[in-house]
Design a protein around this motif. Structure first.
Motif, PDB file in Angstrom:
ATOM      1  N   GLU A   1     -17.043  -4.301   6.836  1.00  0.00           N
ATOM      2  CA  GLU A   1     -16.162  -3.723   7.849  1.00  0.00           C
ATOM      3  C   GLU A   1     -16.131  -2.495   7.439  1.00  0.00           C
ATOM      4  O   GLU A   1     -16.382  -0.953   9.043  1.00  0.00           O
ATOM      5  N   LEU A   2     -16.885  -1.933   6.186  1.00  0.00           N
ATOM      6  CA  LEU A   2     -16.735  -0.669   5.766  1.00  0.00           C
ATOM      7  C   LEU A   2     -17.947  -0.065   6.467  1.00  0.00           C
ATOM      8  O   LEU A   2     -18.950   0.873   6.443  1.00  0.00           O
ATOM      9  N   GLU A   3     -18.636  -0.991   5.728  1.00  0.00           N
ATOM     10  CA  GLU A   3     -20.311  -1.185   6.056  1.00  0.00           C
ATOM     11  C   GLU A   3     -20.299  -0.113   8.463  1.00  0.00           C
ATOM     12  O   GLU A   3     -20.965   0.134   8.297  1.00  0.00           O
ATOM     13  N   GLU A   4     -19.597  -1.551   9.033  1.00  0.00           N
ATOM     14  CA  GLU A   4     -19.435  -0.928  10.858  1.00  0.00           C
ATOM     15  C   GLU A   4     -19.120   0.113  10.526  1.00  0.00           C
ATOM     16  O   GLU A   4     -19.462   0.888  11.481  1.00  0.00           O
ATOM     17  N   LEU A   5     -18.230   1.025   9.459  1.00  0.00           N
ATOM     18  CA  LEU A   5     -17.754   2.130   9.942  1.00  0.00           C
ATOM     19  C   LEU A   5     -17.591   3.274   8.930  1.00  0.00           C
ATOM     20  O   LEU A   5     -18.223   4.378   9.652  1.00  0.00           O
ATOM     21  N   ASP A   6     -18.817   2.792   8.537  1.00  0.00           N
ATOM     22  CA  ASP A   6     -19.525   3.260   7.666  1.00  0.00           C
ATOM     23  C   ASP A   6     -19.068   4.406   6.682  1.00  0.00           C
ATOM     24  O   ASP A   6     -19.216   5.822   6.464  1.00  0.00           O
ATOM     25  N   VAL A   7     -18.440   4.135   5.548  1.00  0.00           N
ATOM     26  CA  VAL A   7     -17.291   4.176   5.243  1.00  0.00           C
ATOM     27  C   VAL A   7     -18.033   4.924   3.690  1.00  0.00           C
ATOM     28  O   VAL A   7     -18.647   3.560   3.250  1.00  0.00           O
ATOM     29  N   ARG A   8     -18.161   5.227   3.298  1.00  0.00           N
ATOM     30  CA  ARG A   8     -18.128   5.893   1.868  1.00  0.00           C
ATOM     31  C   ARG A   8     -17.015   5.414   0.898  1.00  0.00           C
ATOM     32  O   ARG A   8     -16.236   6.255   1.236  1.00  0.00           O
ATOM     33  N   LEU A   9     -17.270   4.690  -0.216  1.00  0.00           N
ATOM     34  CA  LEU A   9     -16.426   4.069  -0.698  1.00  0.00           C
ATOM     35  C   LEU A   9     -16.571   5.674  -2.415  1.00  0.00           C
ATOM     36  O   LEU A   9     -17.755   4.895  -2.872  1.00  0.00           O
ATOM     37  N   ARG A  10     -14.742   5.952  -3.125  1.00  0.00           N
ATOM     38  CA  ARG A  10     -15.005   6.270  -3.890  1.00  0.00           C
ATOM     39  C   ARG A  10     -13.731   6.114  -5.014  1.00  0.00           C
ATOM     40  O   ARG A  10     -13.078   5.546  -4.298  1.00  0.00           O
ATOM     41  N   ILE A  11     -14.077   5.789  -6.649  1.00  0.00           N
ATOM     42  CA  ILE A  11     -13.027   4.600  -7.400  1.00  0.00           C
ATOM     43  C   ILE A  11     -12.447   6.119  -8.143  1.00  0.00           C
ATOM     44  O   ILE A  11     -13.717   6.772  -8.983  1.00  0.00           O
ATOM     45  N   ILE A  12     -11.071   6.700  -8.541  1.00  0.00           N
ATOM     46  CA  ILE A  12     -10.932   7.248  -9.299  1.00  0.00           C
ATOM     47  C   ILE A  12      -9.806   6.200  -9.968  1.00  0.00           C
ATOM     48  O   ILE A  12      -9.047   5.620  -9.827  1.00  0.00           O
ATOM     49  N   GLY A  13      -9.914   7.074 -11.573  1.00  0.00           N
ATOM     50  CA  GLY A  13      -8.475   5.754 -12.153  1.00  0.00           C
ATOM     51  C   GLY A  13      -9.881   5.832 -13.480  1.00  0.00           C
ATOM     52  O   GLY A  13     -10.725   6.095 -13.842  1.00  0.00           O
ATOM     53  N   GLN A  14      -9.182   5.195 -14.444  1.00  0.00           N
ATOM     54  CA  GLN A  14      -9.237   4.986 -15.958  1.00  0.00           C
ATOM     55  C   GLN A  14     -10.067   3.849 -15.832  1.00  0.00           C
ATOM     56  O   GLN A  14      -9.869   2.447 -15.596  1.00  0.00           O
TER      57      GLN A  14
END
Length: 246
Positions: free
Chosen positions: A95-108
Motif C-alpha cells: 500500500e505504501l508502494e501504491e501510494l508512492d509514500v516516503r517513510l521517515r523515522i524519528i526517535g531513539q
C-alpha cells in the motif's frame, strides 16, 4: 466535530501531525484486551495515511510510540513493536508502494528491538525516492530528548573548536534536530479527548494550530480528519503579528 467539505486550496496544511490517543480506552469500553485497541489503531493510521495521500498533503507525522511508553508492561511494549514492524514492513508495504509514500523515522532508534529497527530502516531506504506523501513515524520519541541531544551536539562542536558559542541561534539549533529537512507542522490533531501535547515535537509545534477531538483513535476516519482540516482552514495564523485590516 461536524464534517465540512474540504477544498484543496492554498490554505490547506502542508504538514499535519497527529497524536493518536485512545486505543486502550477504545478496547476497555468494549471489554476487549488493549492489544485489540492497538490493532484497530493501526487500521485507523492506515486509513488516514491513504486520505492524506489522496488529498495531496506533503507531510503526515504520526506519534506512534513515545519515550515514556517504554514504562508500559513488557508484553504491551512487545505487542506494539511487533505491530509497528508488521504495519510498516510487512502486510501494508504494498500500500505504501501504491501510494508512492516516503517513510521517515524519528526517535531513539537505538532503544528499538534490533529486528524492528532493521525492518523500519529497510523501509526508509526502499521508499527514499518516492515522490508522494512523506510519512514521518515518531517511535521512541520525546521532544525534550530531541532538543537536549541537539544542544549536546552543539556543545561538543564548541568544545572541539569547530563552532563559536556566539554563533548558536535558533536556526543553528534547528539544523541539529531530527526534523531539520521537514517543515514544521501547520496543524496538530490529538484524538481521545486530552488537551496536551505530551512531549511531542516541542520545538516544531511553536506556531502550529491545534485541534483536539474527543474521538478515540480507532474510530478516527476520513470524516473526522477532513473536519479537523476544515477547522484549520478557518483559523487565522498570525505568527505574533497583527492582523491587517486592509
Amino acid at each position: 466535530m461536524t464534517a465540512r467539505p474540504y477544498p484543496l486550496e492554498t490554505d490547506y496544511p502542508q504538514h499535519v501531525a497527529i497524536i493518536m490517543d485512545g486505543n486502550g480506552r477504545w478496547a476497555t469500553q468494549r471489554g476487549r484486551p488493549r492489544k485489540l485497541g492497538h490493532l484497530q489503531g493501526a487500521e485507523a493510521a492506515r486509513r488516514i495515511v491513504r486520505v492524506a495521500s489522496e488529498i495531496g498533503l506533503s507531510y503526515l507525522t504520526l506519534f506512534a510510540f513515545s519515550s515514556e511508553n517504554w514504562r508500559r508492561p513488557g508484553a504491551e511494549v512487545s505487542d506494539l513493536m511487533g505491530l509497528l514492524q508488521r504495519y510498516l514492513g510487512g502486510e501494508h508495504r504494498d500500500e505504501l508502494e501504491e501510494l508512492d509514500v516516503r517513510l521517515r523515522i524519528i526517535g531513539q532508534r537505538d532503544r528499538l528491538p534490533e529486528t524492528t529497527r532493521h525492518e523500519l530502516e529497510r523501509m526508509e531506504a526502499d521508499t527514499a525516492d518516492h515522490k508522494g506523501l512523506t510519512l514521518v513515524i515518531a517511535i521512541s520519541y520525546g521532544g525534550r530528548t530531541e532538543i537536549a541531544t541537539a544542544a549536546r551536539n552543539l556543545a561538543e562542536k564548541v568544545q572541539s573548536g569547530e563552532l563559536d558559542a556566539g554563533e548558536i541561534n535558533e536556526t543553528l539549533l534547528q539544523r541539529h534536530l531530527e526534523t531539520d529537512d521537514i517543515p514544521d507542522p501547520d496543524l496538530l490533531i490529538r484524538t481521545g479527548g486530552e488537551k496536551r501535547i505530551s512531549n511531542f515535537l516541542l520545538w516544531q509545534l511553536a506556531y502550529s494550530e491545534m485541534v483536539f477531538s474527543d474521538c478515540l483513535w480507532p474510530d478516527f476516519d476520513r470524516e473526522e480528519f477532513l473536519s479537523a482540516l476544515s477547522e484549520y482552514q478557518m483559523r487565522e495564523r498570525r505568527y505574533g503579528a497583527l492582523v491587517s485590516t486592509g
